[in-house]
Scaffold this motif. Structure first.
Motif, mmCIF file in Angstrom:
data_model
loop_
_atom_site.group_PDB
_atom_site.id
_atom_site.type_symbol
_atom_site.label_atom_id
_atom_site.label_comp_id
_atom_site.label_asym_id
_atom_site.label_seq_id
_atom_site.Cartn_x
_atom_site.Cartn_y
_atom_site.Cartn_z
ATOM 1 N N ALA A 176 64.907 -24.262 116.191
ATOM 2 C CA ALA A 176 66.072 -24.019 115.307
ATOM 3 C C ALA A 176 66.420 -22.951 114.928
ATOM 4 O O ALA A 176 67.596 -22.465 114.594
ATOM 5 N N ALA A 177 65.226 -22.069 114.333
ATOM 6 C CA ALA A 177 65.659 -20.807 113.528
ATOM 7 C C ALA A 177 66.225 -19.802 114.550
ATOM 8 O O ALA A 177 67.088 -18.999 114.034
ATOM 9 N N ARG A 178 65.712 -19.981 115.691
ATOM 10 C CA ARG A 178 66.145 -18.907 116.764
ATOM 11 C C ARG A 178 67.647 -19.246 117.222
ATOM 12 O O ARG A 178 68.463 -18.392 117.225
ATOM 13 N N TYR A 179 67.895 -20.502 117.075
ATOM 14 C CA TYR A 179 69.200 -21.074 117.561
ATOM 15 C C TYR A 179 70.227 -20.415 116.411
ATOM 16 O O TYR A 179 71.088 -19.867 116.689
ATOM 17 N N ARG A 180 69.961 -20.743 115.480
ATOM 18 C CA ARG A 180 70.734 -20.243 114.049
ATOM 19 C C ARG A 180 70.898 -18.521 114.046
ATOM 20 O O ARG A 180 71.637 -17.986 113.546
ATOM 21 N N GLY A 181 69.815 -17.871 114.918
ATOM 22 C CA GLY A 181 69.985 -16.572 114.715
ATOM 23 C C GLY A 181 68.974 -16.109 113.354
ATOM 24 O O GLY A 181 69.253 -14.860 112.953
ATOM 25 N N ASP A 182 68.373 -17.079 112.575
ATOM 26 C CA ASP A 182 67.432 -16.500 111.286
ATOM 27 C C ASP A 182 66.434 -15.384 111.977
ATOM 28 O O ASP A 182 66.204 -14.731 111.181
ATOM 29 N N GLU A 183 65.984 -15.765 112.830
ATOM 30 C CA GLU A 183 65.027 -14.805 113.732
ATOM 31 C C GLU A 183 65.022 -14.630 115.162
ATOM 32 O O GLU A 183 65.481 -15.757 115.705
ATOM 33 N N GLU A 184 64.527 -13.376 115.777
ATOM 34 C CA GLU A 184 64.504 -13.517 117.248
ATOM 35 C C GLU A 184 63.330 -12.546 117.476
ATOM 36 O O GLU A 184 63.313 -11.196 117.552
#
Length: 280
Positions: A176-184
């Motif tokens: 979910a964090a990658r989906y939201r763009g919080d981290e990549e």
């Protein structure tokens, strides 16, 4: 269509002459699973290298793990000892999230009996099943692969159209964090394909690494409206999306794979990116 086999069922079938077992141990953090394989594996299992045998890195512009050609997959499958009509069991030590790549490819190649070992290596060890060390060198097989058309696939244009259209569901299988763009941590841009819905692959699994019961998987995907409309799936590079497709199949929902996934999409500056918890 069967998707899973339990450790007990596999243990009972180890003496079958038409059984082939593939060890696909791989993670992003530990891509070389061979040392772990050599230290111990299911008896008779052949090691499969996801980066070199289940991907074709000579292909450019198609993400971090482009699909191999039918000819390359045939060469690898024969090296693994696979013959027409064999039953193939694949496993890893990551809840099936890497092994599902081999499952998807062999199904797409037209093999009828390809099964994921539910719970993988961890479940095998917990059950106290026998362990073999060292490399298994099988007699070369004779499987013929002419195409990978046995399962549905979409491309970047197709998934863009699907995500923008009413009546089609695009699932993002990354965390979910990658989906939201919080981290990549891996790809050049953070976020998700506009219109895609977050559905992390890890949520298909129970705490012990086995798949959730069928009823729970059906409820999970029904809550996302999967099954009411056509479904496409992507992840970071087309690996764990195959696990999502397996989970959907267990729930009775067919789905198409976008092999290039986010690694292809995010490398194309012409493709829009959404951030935050909503599809956008």
């Amino acid at each position: 269509m069967s998707i899973l086999i339990s450790v007990t069922e596999l243990a009972e079938q180890l003496s079958r002459k038409d059984l082939r077992i593939l060890d696909v141990r791989w993670t992003v953090a530990q891509p070389d699973g061979r040392p772990a394989y050599l230290a111990g594996h299911v008896p008779g299992a052949v090691f499969v290298d996801l980066d070199t045998e289940l991907s074709d890195h000579s292909v450019t512009g198609r993400g971090r793990h482009p699909l191999p050609s039918p000819a390359a997959l045939q060469e690898a499958a024969r090296r693994w000892g696979i013959n027409p009509g064999d039953t193939v069991v694949v496993y890893d030590d990551w809840g099936g999230q890497a092994a599902a790549r081999a499952w998807w490819l062999l199904r797409a190649a037209g093999m009828a009996e390809v099964l994921l070992l539910d719970g993988g290596w961890s479940a095998w060890r917990r059950a106290g099943m026998p362990v073999q060390t060292g490399a298994v060198e099988p007699t070369p097989g004779s499987l013929t692969i002419t195409s990978l058309d046995g399962l549905p696939v979409t491309d970047a244009d197709g998934v863009a159209a699907d995500a923008a259209a009413e009546g089609h569901l695009v699932l993002d299988a990354r965390a979910a964090a990658r989906y939201r763009g919080d981290e990549e941590p891996l790809d050049p841009r953070a976020g998700h394909i506009p219109g895609a819905v977050s559905a992390p692959t890890a949520e298909n699994l129970a705490p012990d690494g086995t798949f959730l019961p069928v009823a729970e998987l059906r409820a999970r995907f029904a809550a996302l409206h999967a099954g009411e409309q056509p479904v496409s799936v992507y992840c970071g590079s087309g690996v764990t999306a195959a696990h999502q497709i397996a989970a959907l199949a267990i729930a009775g929902v067919p789905a198409a794979l976008f092999p290039g996934s986010w690694s292809e999409w995010s490398n194309d500056p012409s493709r829009p990116v959404a951030t935050g918890p909503e599809p956008g």
